[in-house]
Motif scaffolding. Structure first.
Motif, PDB file in Angstrom:
ATOM      1  N   LYS A   1      -5.058   9.317  12.811  1.00  0.00           N
ATOM      2  CA  LYS A   1      -6.075   9.756  11.863  1.00  0.00           C
ATOM      3  C   LYS A   1      -6.016  11.143  11.153  1.00  0.00           C
ATOM      4  O   LYS A   1      -6.738  11.454  10.338  1.00  0.00           O
ATOM      5  CB  LYS A   1      -7.214   9.003  12.343  1.00  0.00           C
ATOM      6  CG  LYS A   1      -7.992   9.682  13.288  1.00  0.00           C
ATOM      7  CD  LYS A   1      -9.338   9.175  13.723  1.00  0.00           C
ATOM      8  CE  LYS A   1      -9.815   9.849  15.039  1.00  0.00           C
ATOM      9  NZ  LYS A   1     -11.107   9.333  15.258  1.00  0.00           N
ATOM     10  N   GLU A   2      -5.984  12.105  12.312  1.00  0.00           N
ATOM     11  CA  GLU A   2      -5.791  13.363  11.825  1.00  0.00           C
ATOM     12  C   GLU A   2      -4.421  14.049  11.074  1.00  0.00           C
ATOM     13  O   GLU A   2      -4.726  15.116  10.500  1.00  0.00           O
ATOM     14  CB  GLU A   2      -6.108  14.366  13.058  1.00  0.00           C
ATOM     15  CG  GLU A   2      -7.113  14.185  13.967  1.00  0.00           C
ATOM     16  CD  GLU A   2      -7.209  13.122  14.593  1.00  0.00           C
ATOM     17  OE1 GLU A   2      -6.051  12.618  14.990  1.00  0.00           O
ATOM     18  OE2 GLU A   2      -8.181  12.600  15.603  1.00  0.00           O
ATOM     19  N   LEU A   3      -3.614  13.054  11.322  1.00  0.00           N
ATOM     20  CA  LEU A   3      -2.187  13.602  10.541  1.00  0.00           C
ATOM     21  C   LEU A   3      -2.092  13.171   9.224  1.00  0.00           C
ATOM     22  O   LEU A   3      -2.790  12.247   8.711  1.00  0.00           O
ATOM     23  CB  LEU A   3      -1.107  12.958  11.354  1.00  0.00           C
ATOM     24  CG  LEU A   3      -1.106  13.713  12.878  1.00  0.00           C
ATOM     25  CD1 LEU A   3       0.036  12.995  13.588  1.00  0.00           C
ATOM     26  CD2 LEU A   3      -0.870  15.246  12.854  1.00  0.00           C
ATOM     27  N   PRO A   4      -1.120  13.931   8.481  1.00  0.00           N
ATOM     28  CA  PRO A   4      -0.954  13.493   6.948  1.00  0.00           C
ATOM     29  C   PRO A   4      -0.671  11.994   6.708  1.00  0.00           C
ATOM     30  O   PRO A   4      -0.199  11.342   7.405  1.00  0.00           O
ATOM     31  CB  PRO A   4      -0.119  14.554   6.565  1.00  0.00           C
ATOM     32  CG  PRO A   4       0.251  15.460   7.626  1.00  0.00           C
ATOM     33  CD  PRO A   4      -0.284  15.022   8.658  1.00  0.00           C
ATOM     34  N   PHE A   5      -0.969  11.691   5.576  1.00  0.00           N
ATOM     35  CA  PHE A   5      -0.324  10.455   4.835  1.00  0.00           C
ATOM     36  C   PHE A   5       0.843  10.616   4.236  1.00  0.00           C
ATOM     37  O   PHE A   5       1.069  12.080   3.873  1.00  0.00           O
ATOM     38  CB  PHE A   5      -1.312   9.748   3.831  1.00  0.00           C
ATOM     39  CG  PHE A   5      -2.414   9.105   4.570  1.00  0.00           C
ATOM     40  CD1 PHE A   5      -2.494   7.897   5.008  1.00  0.00           C
ATOM     41  CD2 PHE A   5      -3.563   9.909   4.144  1.00  0.00           C
ATOM     42  CE1 PHE A   5      -3.484   7.298   5.305  1.00  0.00           C
ATOM     43  CE2 PHE A   5      -4.863   9.045   4.979  1.00  0.00           C
ATOM     44  CZ  PHE A   5      -4.882   7.952   5.456  1.00  0.00           C
ATOM     45  N   ARG A   6       1.833   9.811   4.517  1.00  0.00           N
ATOM     46  CA  ARG A   6       3.226  10.126   3.789  1.00  0.00           C
ATOM     47  C   ARG A   6       3.389   8.680   2.913  1.00  0.00           C
ATOM     48  O   ARG A   6       3.359   7.475   3.523  1.00  0.00           O
ATOM     49  CB  ARG A   6       4.307  10.354   4.682  1.00  0.00           C
ATOM     50  CG  ARG A   6       4.157  11.448   5.374  1.00  0.00           C
ATOM     51  CD  ARG A   6       5.020  11.973   6.435  1.00  0.00           C
ATOM     52  NE  ARG A   6       5.823  11.130   7.269  1.00  0.00           N
ATOM     53  CZ  ARG A   6       6.951  11.219   7.632  1.00  0.00           C
ATOM     54  NH1 ARG A   6       7.549  12.139   7.536  1.00  0.00           N
ATOM     55  NH2 ARG A   6       7.695  10.184   8.242  1.00  0.00           N
ATOM     56  N   LEU A   7       4.147   8.933   1.854  1.00  0.00           N
ATOM     57  CA  LEU A   7       4.435   7.925   0.876  1.00  0.00           C
ATOM     58  C   LEU A   7       6.044   7.778   1.207  1.00  0.00           C
ATOM     59  O   LEU A   7       6.703   8.858   0.898  1.00  0.00           O
ATOM     60  CB  LEU A   7       4.290   8.144  -0.507  1.00  0.00           C
ATOM     61  CG  LEU A   7       4.945   7.067  -1.562  1.00  0.00           C
ATOM     62  CD1 LEU A   7       4.330   5.664  -1.238  1.00  0.00           C
ATOM     63  CD2 LEU A   7       4.744   7.597  -2.851  1.00  0.00           C
ATOM     64  N   LEU A   8       6.326   6.732   2.003  1.00  0.00           N
ATOM     65  CA  LEU A   8       7.723   6.528   2.497  1.00  0.00           C
ATOM     66  C   LEU A   8       8.636   5.644   1.575  1.00  0.00           C
ATOM     67  O   LEU A   8       8.136   4.562   1.057  1.00  0.00           O
ATOM     68  CB  LEU A   8       7.764   5.806   3.872  1.00  0.00           C
ATOM     69  CG  LEU A   8       7.154   6.609   4.852  1.00  0.00           C
ATOM     70  CD1 LEU A   8       7.378   6.264   6.202  1.00  0.00           C
ATOM     71  CD2 LEU A   8       7.768   8.062   4.941  1.00  0.00           C
TER      72      LEU A   8
END
Length: 145
Positions: free
Chosen positions: A129-136
């Motif tokens: 929850k602290e880490l970035p979102f990534r569109l994969l």
């Protein structure tokens, strides 16, 4: 992020040869029969409030869905694949082939097409929850287990 840029990056990914051994270069993880690339990455959320995190998550899901709409016009209706059961199987000790083994640890579901002998997938990743979102984007010859 623009849909045109995302589509261009996905098309470049589809044209790349698969390496003989696993390798990583920036936002691209590749191996025998697969590529997984981050098309976009958000900020992290160490200091962000819950509302900001939810807004960014919604934005990344909308980007995925917008790109998926363009690809649906190109390739037809996709499958929607939940990766939860794969994650559970991996946690029980089942050996999952890559890229599926790693994907199921941080991507809840994929929009997935079968095109020319390859699977093409889009998903939104977040390791914690602290880490970035990534569109994969996923391009693979490896069938889902």
């Amino acid at each position: 992020m623009t849909t045109t840029r995302l589509l261009s990056e996905l098309d470049l990914l589809r044209s790349r040869a698969f390496p003989a051994a696993p390798e990583r270069s920036g936002d691209l993880d590749s191996g025998p029969g697969f590529h997984v690339a981050a098309l976009a990455t958000s900020e992290d959320f160490w200091e962000a409030d819950v509302e900001r995190r939810e807004t960014v998550e919604e934005q990344y899901e909308a980007e995925r869905d917008g790109l998926a709409a363009v690809l649906t016009a190109r390739w037809g209706e996709p499958d929607r694949m939940s990766l939860w059961s794969l994650h559970a199987r991996g946690m029980e000790g089942e050996e999952l082939p890559e890229p599926w083994g790693v994907l199921c640890a941080h991507v809840p579901d994929l929009v997935l097409w079968r095109v020319g002998g390859r699977w093409i997938g889009l998903g939104v990743s977040q390791w914690d929850k602290e880490l970035p979102f990534r569109l994969l984007a996923v391009v693979t010859e490896v069938d889902p287990p």
